[in-house]
Design a protein around this motif. Sequence first.
Motif, PDB file in Angstrom:
ATOM      1  N   ILE A   1       0.831  -1.201   0.000  1.00 11.81           N
ATOM      2  CA  ILE A   1       0.000   0.000   0.000  1.00 11.81           C
ATOM      3  C   ILE A   1       0.866   1.252   0.000  1.00 11.81           C
ATOM      4  N   LEU A   2       1.922   1.253   0.795  1.00  8.65           N
ATOM      5  CA  LEU A   2       2.810   2.408   0.826  1.00  8.65           C
ATOM      6  C   LEU A   2       3.400   2.683  -0.546  1.00  8.65           C
ATOM      7  N   HIS A   3       3.804   1.608  -1.240  1.00  9.08           N
ATOM      8  CA  HIS A   3       4.360   1.776  -2.582  1.00  9.08           C
ATOM      9  C   HIS A   3       3.295   2.314  -3.533  1.00  9.08           C
ATOM     10  N   LYS A   4       2.068   1.775  -3.428  1.00 12.10           N
ATOM     11  CA  LYS A   4       0.976   2.218  -4.289  1.00 12.10           C
ATOM     12  C   LYS A   4       0.643   3.677  -4.025  1.00 12.10           C
ATOM     13  N   GLU A   5       0.664   4.094  -2.795  1.00 13.31           N
ATOM     14  CA  GLU A   5       0.323   5.469  -2.471  1.00 13.31           C
ATOM     15  C   GLU A   5       1.368   6.456  -2.983  1.00 13.31           C
ATOM     16  N   ASP A   6       2.623   6.010  -3.094  1.00 16.30           N
ATOM     17  CA  ASP A   6       3.639   6.859  -3.728  1.00 16.30           C
ATOM     18  C   ASP A   6       3.257   7.131  -5.181  1.00 16.30           C
ATOM     19  N   GLU A   7       2.756   6.108  -5.858  1.00 13.81           N
ATOM     20  CA  GLU A   7       2.332   6.273  -7.251  1.00 13.81           C
ATOM     21  C   GLU A   7       1.127   7.218  -7.339  1.00 13.81           C
ATOM     22  N   ILE A   8       0.185   7.078  -6.399  1.00 12.29           N
ATOM     23  CA  ILE A   8      -1.007   7.935  -6.414  1.00 12.29           C
ATOM     24  C   ILE A   8      -0.620   9.389  -6.181  1.00 12.29           C
ATOM     25  N   ARG A   9       0.302   9.619  -5.259  1.00 12.65           N
ATOM     26  CA  ARG A   9       0.744  10.992  -5.007  1.00 12.65           C
ATOM     27  C   ARG A   9       1.356  11.610  -6.259  1.00 12.65           C
ATOM     28  N   GLU A  10       2.128  10.817  -6.979  1.00 10.43           N
ATOM     29  CA  GLU A  10       2.736  11.316  -8.218  1.00 10.43           C
ATOM     30  C   GLU A  10       1.664  11.700  -9.227  1.00 10.43           C
ATOM     31  N   MET A  11       0.594  10.889  -9.308  1.00 12.00           N
ATOM     32  CA  MET A  11      -0.492  11.211 -10.243  1.00 12.00           C
ATOM     33  C   MET A  11      -1.189  12.506  -9.845  1.00 12.00           C
ATOM     34  N   VAL A  12      -1.470  12.655  -8.557  1.00 14.83           N
ATOM     35  CA  VAL A  12      -2.161  13.855  -8.088  1.00 14.83           C
ATOM     36  C   VAL A  12      -1.286  15.087  -8.274  1.00 14.83           C
ATOM     37  N   GLU A  13       0.000  14.969  -7.926  1.00 16.23           N
ATOM     38  CA  GLU A  13       0.910  16.107  -8.055  1.00 16.23           C
ATOM     39  C   GLU A  13       1.119  16.508  -9.519  1.00 16.23           C
ATOM     40  N   SER A  14       0.946  15.567 -10.423  1.00 16.78           N
ATOM     41  CA  SER A  14       1.108  15.874 -11.847  1.00 16.78           C
ATOM     42  C   SER A  14      -0.066  16.662 -12.417  1.00 16.78           C
ATOM     43  N   GLY A  15      -1.139  16.783 -11.623  1.00 14.06           N
ATOM     44  CA  GLY A  15      -2.311  17.510 -12.091  1.00 14.06           C
ATOM     45  C   GLY A  15      -3.392  16.620 -12.657  1.00 14.06           C
ATOM     46  N   MET A  16      -3.231  15.327 -12.580  1.00 10.47           N
ATOM     47  CA  MET A  16      -4.229  14.402 -13.106  1.00 10.47           C
ATOM     48  C   MET A  16      -5.557  14.590 -12.370  1.00 10.47           C
ATOM     49  N   LYS A  17      -6.664  14.543 -13.091  1.00 13.66           N
ATOM     50  CA  LYS A  17      -7.978  14.678 -12.493  1.00 13.66           C
ATOM     51  C   LYS A  17      -8.256  13.483 -11.572  1.00 13.66           C
ATOM     52  N   PRO A  18      -8.966  13.724 -10.462  1.00 15.25           N
ATOM     53  CA  PRO A  18      -9.269  12.622  -9.553  1.00 15.25           C
ATOM     54  C   PRO A  18      -9.939  11.437 -10.228  1.00 15.25           C
ATOM     55  N   THR A  19     -10.850  11.699 -11.161  1.00 15.30           N
ATOM     56  CA  THR A  19     -11.511  10.582 -11.848  1.00 15.30           C
ATOM     57  C   THR A  19     -10.518   9.791 -12.684  1.00 15.30           C
ATOM     58  N   ASP A  20      -9.526  10.472 -13.264  1.00 19.17           N
ATOM     59  CA  ASP A  20      -8.506   9.758 -14.042  1.00 19.17           C
ATOM     60  C   ASP A  20      -7.550   8.995 -13.128  1.00 19.17           C
ATOM     61  N   VAL A  21      -7.316   9.533 -11.938  1.00 17.30           N
ATOM     62  CA  VAL A  21      -6.492   8.815 -10.968  1.00 17.30           C
ATOM     63  C   VAL A  21      -7.136   7.457 -10.665  1.00 17.30           C
ATOM     64  N   VAL A  22      -8.455   7.487 -10.455  1.00 17.99           N
ATOM     65  CA  VAL A  22      -9.167   6.243 -10.166  1.00 17.99           C
ATOM     66  C   VAL A  22      -9.113   5.313 -11.364  1.00 17.99           C
ATOM     67  N   LYS A  23      -9.278   5.851 -12.579  1.00 19.54           N
ATOM     68  CA  LYS A  23      -9.210   5.003 -13.781  1.00 19.54           C
ATOM     69  C   LYS A  23      -7.835   4.352 -13.923  1.00 19.54           C
ATOM     70  N   ASN A  24      -6.810   5.003 -13.382  1.00 20.79           N
ATOM     71  CA  ASN A  24      -5.445   4.476 -13.469  1.00 20.79           C
ATOM     72  C   ASN A  24      -5.065   3.626 -12.247  1.00 20.79           C
ATOM     73  N   GLY A  25      -6.088   3.196 -11.500  1.00 23.52           N
ATOM     74  CA  GLY A  25      -5.832   2.305 -10.377  1.00 23.52           C
ATOM     75  C   GLY A  25      -5.619   2.990  -9.046  1.00 23.52           C
ATOM     76  N   GLY A  26      -5.786   4.306  -9.007  1.00 25.19           N
ATOM     77  CA  GLY A  26      -5.606   5.029  -7.771  1.00 25.19           C
ATOM     78  C   GLY A  26      -6.888   5.083  -6.944  1.00 25.19           C
TER      79      GLY A  26
END
Length: 239
Positions: free
Chosen positions: A212-237
């Motif tokens: 989970i810690l590793h996965k959350e690092d990936e999610i933070r990168e998606m959010v910090e990149s400006g990705m929309k929350p709905t797209d974060v979810v589509k990408n497994g976040g």
Amino acid sequence: MITNTLHTHTNGNGQAVAASPFPIPVAEMRERYLRLYTGAVNDVLRFNYNMHATSLPPEFAPLREAMKMAGLAFTVKGGPDITTDGEFEMRAQMLEDLHADSVVVWDCTGDTVTSQWGEVMTMAAKKAGCRGAVVNGIRDTQAILELGFPVFHKYKANTGMLGRFRMHHYQKPVLMGEVTVKPGDWIFGDIDGVISIPQNIAYDVLLAAEKILHKEDEIREMVESGMKPTDVVKNGGYF
């Protein structure tokens, strides 16, 4: 009657050491759990194991926000009681029976008046290699802080327990809120509270929480990149 469920041996420092019930040494379990946070562990228990009652009552808070603890549950049961015969002897024996990498978990039967933990008990627990305590009331707070011992408590009180509260037994299952804690279960506490993990799954929970810690690092990168929350979810976040 006092029962012990963990086999122990003595290390070079004269401390009783519980044989590891995990595929790795208990010391390594501690180090790796202390890199986690309780929210991730709770998520694993809820989603992977359908266990929704693993958190101890939220009133148990660390004495200082930065305090974390992890180790094998060493359970104590006590309650309001004005009798004193044999109390000192039982308390001393309990402290002698503490083993390295233990966390003392006190079921205080709802007591809101007395302190069950103080400076001298902290000193004895540290000498035994104990890694923390979960208890209703504490006193000698400044001394505990100077000793650097993690304590998760509900309140502070200068009222000692002799003649007001006494231990009944230890190393038997205790009920902490909605959670049954057995001797040897895994206890993990941080700023968000204390969680109890059944011993037989504690190692697998560790592995899942580390993912989970590793996965959350990936999610933070998606959010910090400006990705929309709905797209974060589509990408497994998730959020």
